[in-house]
Write an enzyme that holds these catalytic residues in place. Structure first.
Site, PDB file in Angstrom:
ATOM      1  NE  ARG A  14       2.462  -7.360  26.388  1.00 24.76           N
ATOM      2  CZ  ARG A  14       1.349  -6.668  26.211  1.00 24.76           C
ATOM      3  NH1 ARG A  14       1.110  -5.599  26.947  1.00 24.76           N
ATOM      4  NH2 ARG A  14       0.449  -7.042  25.335  1.00 24.76           N
ATOM      5  CG  ASP A  15      -2.055  -7.535  27.791  1.00 22.67           C
ATOM      6  OD1 ASP A  15      -2.074  -6.486  28.454  1.00 22.67           O
ATOM      7  OD2 ASP A  15      -2.783  -7.714  26.796  1.00 22.67           O
ATOM      8  CG  HIS A 209      -4.279  -8.692  22.089  1.00 24.85           C
ATOM      9  ND1 HIS A 209      -3.191  -9.250  22.712  1.00 24.85           N
ATOM     10  CD2 HIS A 209      -4.783  -7.791  22.975  1.00 24.85           C
ATOM     11  CE1 HIS A 209      -3.044  -8.727  23.920  1.00 24.85           C
ATOM     12  NE2 HIS A 209      -3.991  -7.825  24.100  1.00 24.85           N
ATOM     13  CG  HIS A 211      -8.017  -6.992  26.805  1.00 23.14           C
ATOM     14  ND1 HIS A 211      -7.364  -6.827  27.995  1.00 23.14           N
ATOM     15  CD2 HIS A 211      -7.045  -6.940  25.851  1.00 23.14           C
ATOM     16  CE1 HIS A 211      -6.070  -6.665  27.790  1.00 23.14           C
ATOM     17  NE2 HIS A 211      -5.840  -6.725  26.492  1.00 23.14           N
ATOM     18  CB  CYS A 242      -8.218  -1.982  32.812  1.00 18.19           C
ATOM     19  SG  CYS A 242      -7.842  -0.261  32.539  1.00 18.19           S
ATOM     20  CG  ASN A 251      -5.204 -10.134  28.104  1.00 17.71           C
ATOM     21  OD1 ASN A 251      -4.943  -9.431  29.055  1.00 17.71           O
ATOM     22  ND2 ASN A 251      -4.650  -9.965  26.920  1.00 17.71           N
TER      23      ASN A 251
HETATM   24 ZN    ZN Z   1      -3.930  -6.455  25.693  1.00 20.77          ZN
END
Ligand code: ZN
Length: 311
Positions: A14-15, A209, A211, A242, A251
């Protein structure tokens, strides 16, 4: 039962994929998910229920979730951005749903074109949907930009507490504090998790969570562990740079996080050797993906002993 000391959720599908330019074929996503599950990864965030015209990567969300649901021992997680996404996720059989709520108003407006208060109202509507289910799905309120925001800058601790309490009141089963843009430092991590725990109650589940945008991902995870956090998100190979910061890493790296915990004697339930092998195979379908991390490149130390679970 489960002897794990910490639960690591792989959020790469997902991320990681959310920020990847090319489409990962559905079969490759399934192979990645099943290989990590076979390595002992207990939970995987497998997709996002966003409209495919916004993020085409998740056009196969229903199919990927159905597949993940069929894997024994795996707890699939999905992300939903709004009520419509939640309806879709529930119809597709989601059992654990992450809902990001930006603590930063600027981030919230730019991301979902809603104020934080409106986003919390939507969260309450999702909680109502979940409540009437025969087998109730878990709803996690993910406080994004909890440690800072690239639009707004600093984010006040009082704002994080306000959002966390509002999410709990609206029916969240757990809260996650997310360092969405990689601004956090270990002292801040300890301070904020302690403050939220104090405000929201010692027994209420709080997750982390992080990064690794500025290289402090592992340090922040350790800081959170030291103040009692036991559930962490990460991505295999640190996938997920990003798009607005070229070259910036993604992450926390799952295999490095597992190595840190296992070498400390903290049981992740994950077979590190198998996990490193997954990294070598999973991204064949994404040749341009930039991978990060140390343990896969350096190899395990001679005589490395994982925590008790492998013995
Ligand atoms: Zn994230």
């Amino acid at each position: 039962m489960d002897a794990r000391d910490v639960v690591i959720t792989e959020v790469g599908p997902r991320d990681g994929l959310q920020n990847t330019q090319s489409f990962m074929p559905t079969a490759a996503k399934k192979a990645w998910i099943s290989a990590e599950a076979a390595a002992g990864v207990p939970a995987i965030e497998v997709c996002s229920f966003v409209p495919a015209k916004l993020i085409p990567q998740f056009v196969d969300a229903e199919e990927v979730l159905a597949y993940a649901n069929s894997l024994a021992g795996l707890k699939p997680v999905v992300l939903v951005p709004n009520v419509k996404g939640c309806e879709r996720a529930l119809a597709a059989g989601a059992r654990r749903i992450m809902v990001p709520i930006s603590v930063s108003e600027a981030h919230s407006m730019s991301n979902v074109r809603k104020t934080t208060t409106q986003a919390i109202e939507d969260f309450a509507r999702m909680a109502d949907l979940v409540k009437v289910q025969a087998q109730r799905a878990q709803l996690v309120g993910a406080c994004s930009t909890a440690f800072g925001c690239s639009l707004q800058g600093a984010v006040a601790e009082a704002d994080v507490l306000r959002v966390a309490l509002a999410l709990r009141a609206a029916g969240a089963d757990a809260i996650s504090l997310a360092d969405t843009v990689g601004y956090a430092n270990p002292e801040q991590v300890k301070r904020l998790f302690r403050a939220v725990r104090k405000a929201i109650g010692e027994d209420f589940p709080i997750e982390a969570h992080f990064h690794n945008t500025r290289g402090l991902g592992l340090a922040n995870a350790l800081a959170a562990y030291e103040v009692g956090v036991r559930r962490f998100d990460s991505t295999l190979g640190g996938l997920g740079g990003c798009p607005f910061a070229p070259g910036a890493s993604g992450n926390v790296v799952t295999e490095d996080l597992v190595f840190m915990f296992e070498s400390m004697g903290v049981n992740t339930g994950i077979d590190l050797g198998k996990l490193i092998e997954v990294r070598r195979t999973a991204f064949a379908a994404l040749p341009e993906a930039e991978l990060y991390g140390h343990i896969a490149k350096a190899g395990l130390p001679k005589g490395f002993q994982p925590s008790a679970q492998a013995a």
